[in-house]
Design an enzyme around this catalytic site. Structure first.
Site, PDB file in Angstrom:
ATOM      1  N   HIS A  24      17.793 -35.361 -45.099  1.00  0.00           N
ATOM      2  CA  HIS A  24      18.070 -36.171 -44.544  1.00  0.00           C
ATOM      3  C   HIS A  24      20.213 -35.583 -44.871  1.00  0.00           C
ATOM      4  CE1 HIS A  24      14.516 -37.623 -46.784  1.00  0.00           C
ATOM      5  NE2 HIS A  24      14.738 -38.124 -46.105  1.00  0.00           N
ATOM      6  N   GLN A  60       7.457 -42.330 -35.164  1.00  0.00           N
ATOM      7  CA  GLN A  60       7.649 -42.889 -35.383  1.00  0.00           C
ATOM      8  C   GLN A  60       9.445 -44.015 -34.988  1.00  0.00           C
ATOM      9  OE1 GLN A  60       9.294 -43.741 -39.579  1.00  0.00           O
ATOM     10  NE2 GLN A  60      11.063 -42.959 -39.579  1.00  0.00           N
ATOM     11  N   ASP A  64       9.467 -37.035 -37.644  1.00  0.00           N
ATOM     12  CA  ASP A  64       8.697 -38.300 -37.604  1.00  0.00           C
ATOM     13  C   ASP A  64       8.800 -38.746 -35.633  1.00  0.00           C
ATOM     14  OD1 ASP A  64       7.379 -38.483 -39.627  1.00  0.00           O
ATOM     15  OD2 ASP A  64       9.318 -39.028 -40.021  1.00  0.00           O
TER      16      ASP A  64
END
Ligand code: PAF
Length: 278
Positions: free
Chosen positions: A34, A150, A147
């Site tokens: 992140h 996604q 991902d």
């Protein structure tokens, strides 16, 4: 750093920060992956916002919403240290005021792979991301390439719904041994943690073999067996076209390997480009 927990607080903070804002949607349990999104966003935008919301509608029956790691204090400390300007922490009641009957149905990008393994998952992701983008109205939003499917689903709904935001994908952040960083890695036992990087090693070997012209089907079958022998239960391992996610039988520009495999109770996802898009 502004910390907003109500829509009024969010609107005030966004107004104070001004128009050049990047958003990083997260479900918390923040890790270096992140933080790499925050750094990428900080290089492109004057101000960076991160949302933390464990979105119930993207968990299906097999997933354990209650088990999802939550540590708000440590997440906020990490965001502060990383120079984040705004943390948006909405409640379920704020995100789904009338319940969750209104949902986005994503298109073909959501079919197959994770779409098959987790029915309804991408509808939940698409719905919550659209809500977050409409609430924060950032100029751009950053998502990890780990991902991959996604990311394609989000690109497709942003385009289809004319949401005025630029979507940026950021390269997967990996541990020194190659394991893709994920909030779920903390559930690996020490032995599983030792074995887990074999998935990325396998993708690298496969990518080299396919790029060298070896038969794709044979390479995939050998790799699946190889992973099985190392204790993985492989859900899928496929060569796909990077944006349509259709399985392909031969290498071509944009070819990408997608994999999901279980080690014990943990589902590991990874993907790797075989040939860059021209
Ligand atoms: O990737 C995630 O953490 C989530 O799926 C996202 C994009 C924050 C939506 O809840």
């Amino acid at each position: 750093m502004y910390v907003a927990r109500t829509l009024d607080e969010l609107v005030a903070a966004v107004a104070a920060l001004g128009p050049d804002l990047a958003l990083i949607p997260t479900m918390g349990a923040l890790h270096l992956g992140h933080l790499s999104l925050l750094s990428a966003a900080g290089r492109e935008s004057r101000h960076v916002a991160a949302s933390i919301f464990v979105n119930p509608t993207q968990f299906n029956q097999g997933d354990d919403l209650a088990r999802y790691p939550r540590d708000e204090d440590s997440d906020l400390a990490l965001l502060r240290d990383a120079g984040c300007d705004l943390a948006w922490l909405p409640s379920v009641e704020i995100m789904y005021p009338g319940g969750d009957e209104i949902r986005i149905v994503p298109g073909s990008a959501a079919l197959g792979w994770e779409g098959d393994a987790r029915p309804g998952h991408f509808s939940g992701v698409a719905t919550v991301v659209a809500k977050l983008l409409n609430q924060v109205r950032p100029a751009c939003a950053f998502f990890g390439e780990k991902d991959w499917q996604q990311l394609q689903v989000i690109r497709s709904i942003v385009e289809a719904l004319f949401i005025p935001v630029r979507i940026e994908g950021v390269a997967t952040k990996r541990e020194a041994d190659g394991l893709a960083m994920s909030s779920r890695n903390r559930f690996l036992t020490p032995l599983e943690r030792q074995r887990a990087p074999a998935l990325h090693r396998c993708l690298r070997r496969l990518a080299r073999a396919i790029a060298d012209g070896d038969e794709v089907d044979v390479c995939l079958a050998t790799a699946r067996e190889d992973l099985r022998l190392q204790g993985f239960s492989v859900e899928y391992l496929a060569l796909v076209a990077a944006s349509s996610l259709q399985a392909i039988a031969e290498n071509r520009p944009g070819a990408r390997l997608l994999a999901a495999a279980r080690l014990g109770s943990v589902r590991l996802l990874d993907n790797l480009a075989v040939s860059p898009l021209r």
